[in-house]
Write an enzyme that holds these catalytic residues in place. Structure first.
Site, short mmCIF file in Angstrom:
data_model
loop_
_atom_site.label_atom_id
_atom_site.label_comp_id
_atom_site.label_asym_id
_atom_site.label_seq_id
_atom_site.Cartn_x
_atom_site.Cartn_y
_atom_site.Cartn_z
N ASN A 10 38.41 5.65 -31.40
CA ASN A 10 39.84 5.92 -31.26
C ASN A 10 40.59 4.67 -31.72
OD1 ASN A 10 42.44 6.47 -30.52
ND2 ASN A 10 42.05 6.46 -28.30
N TRP A 11 41.16 4.77 -32.90
CA TRP A 11 41.80 3.57 -33.47
C TRP A 11 43.21 3.33 -32.93
CZ3 TRP A 11 40.08 4.44 -39.26
CH2 TRP A 11 38.71 4.19 -39.34
N LYS A 12 43.70 4.26 -32.12
CA LYS A 12 45.05 4.09 -31.53
C LYS A 12 46.04 3.74 -32.64
CE LYS A 12 42.72 2.96 -27.27
NZ LYS A 12 42.69 2.25 -26.00
N HIS A 95 44.87 11.52 -23.66
CA HIS A 95 44.49 10.11 -23.48
C HIS A 95 45.42 9.47 -22.45
CE1 HIS A 95 43.71 5.90 -24.24
NE2 HIS A 95 42.58 6.29 -24.79
N GLU A 97 46.84 6.75 -22.36
CA GLU A 97 48.03 6.09 -22.92
C GLU A 97 49.11 7.13 -23.21
OE1 GLU A 97 45.92 3.94 -25.98
OE2 GLU A 97 45.01 2.72 -24.41
N GLU A 167 37.42 8.32 -18.98
CA GLU A 167 37.86 6.96 -19.27
C GLU A 167 38.66 6.42 -18.08
OE1 GLU A 167 38.25 6.23 -23.78
OE2 GLU A 167 40.09 7.21 -23.16
N GLY A 173 40.51 -1.30 -22.47
CA GLY A 173 41.07 -2.51 -23.08
C GLY A 173 41.08 -3.71 -22.15
N SER A 214 36.19 -0.14 -22.51
CA SER A 214 35.49 -1.40 -22.77
C SER A 214 34.02 -1.22 -23.12
CB SER A 214 35.67 -2.37 -21.58
OG SER A 214 37.04 -2.72 -21.44
N GLY A 235 37.60 2.26 -28.12
CA GLY A 235 38.81 1.69 -28.70
C GLY A 235 38.49 0.44 -29.48
N GLY A 236 38.67 -0.71 -28.85
CA GLY A 236 38.57 -2.01 -29.52
C GLY A 236 37.32 -2.19 -30.38
#
Ligand code: 13P
Length: 257
Positions: A10-12, A95, A97, A167, A173, A214, A235-236
């Site tokens: 997920n590149w957000k 998600h 966010e 999640e 993150g 994470s 993510g990251g």
């Protein structure tokens, strides 16, 4: 039937269309051998067309990060499931966010999941508790309620196309992940057993459930070794080809046989 692992990046709100295309062109050959694992990237909306064109001959799949439930209409800023459908196989829905910053409700998550299924897409429905809920011991009840609400009215036949991503918000993150065993226990009791109660043993046992929060090359094996975890929503660590390829390699090694 063993469940096929699914690793999704997920590149957000990262990577321009040009950067996203360059990334998948580099990643494709790096992960080509790991075909027992489903490999998915979720670029921004603007990059879906270019990335999907760049992957026309590739086994890598594309996901959108959201999609509206109506096919079209007066919904300024929104893009519908039917509009993203030519470019993607999956759509991430709910998600945390989006729930936190865009007021995404359980009801809208459910509408979006149904809209995706209606046009042949596969929703990846994200659920997870806050730190306060976790510390208050409310995790299982809360996640169960998110799962039930997201799936309200979804037919058993459509469940084979649904993926759920657990999640925990406090792990996203933050560099602070749940342990593999903790995540597995919550996934089992709050997600898989909820599906068992709502649908059937066969549907619960076939459902693919990802862990997210994470996930890194250093902890991937711990998550992939768990019996109820069928992949990761990342993510990251999905933003660098080397790290993302390492995650896919680990998933293939642990889950792929
Ligand atoms: P991180 O892997 O950066 O913690 O993000 C997880 C996530 O939100 C994936 O959807």
């Amino acid at each position: 039937m063993p469940r096929t692992a699914i690793i999704a990046g997920n590149w957000k709100m990262h990577k321009s269309p040009e950067e996203a295309v360059a990334f998948v062109q580099e990643l494709g050959p790096m992960v080509q051998a790991y075909d027992k694992v489903e490999r998915v990237v979720a670029p921004t909306l603007l990059a879906l067309g270019p990335v999907s064109a760049a992957l026309a001959e590739s086994a890598l799949k594309v996901a959108a990060q959201d999609a509206h439930w109506e096919a079209s209409g007066a919904y300024t800023s929104q893009v519908s499931a039917t509009m993203v459908q030519p470019y993607v196989d999956y759509v991430i829905i709910g998600h945390s966010e989006c729930r936190a910053y865009l007021n995404e409700s359980d009801e809208n998550v459910n509408r979006k999941a149904k809209a995706c299924l209606a046009c042949g897409l596969r929703p990846i429905i994200a659920v997870g508790e806050s730190l306060a809920q976790n510390e208050a011991g409310e995790t299982v009840d809360f996640v169960q309620s998110q799962v039930s609400a997201a799936l309200a009215g979804i037919a058993a036949d459509d469940m084979q196309r649904v993926v759920i991503a657990y999640e925990p918000i406090w792990a996203i993150g933050s560099g602070r992940s749940a342990s593999g065993e903790q995540a597995d226990a919550i996934i089992k009791s709050a997600v898989r057993d909820t599906i068992r109660a709502l649908y059937s043993d066969a549907i619960a046992d076939a459902l693919r459930i990802q862990y997210g929060g994470s996930v890194k090359p250093g902890n991937m094996e711990e998550f992939m070794s768990q019996p109820n975890i069928d992949g990761a929503l990342v993510g990251g660590a999905s933003l660098q080809t080397r790290d993302f390829a390492a995650l896919i390699e680990i998933a293939a090694r642990v889950k792929g046989s």
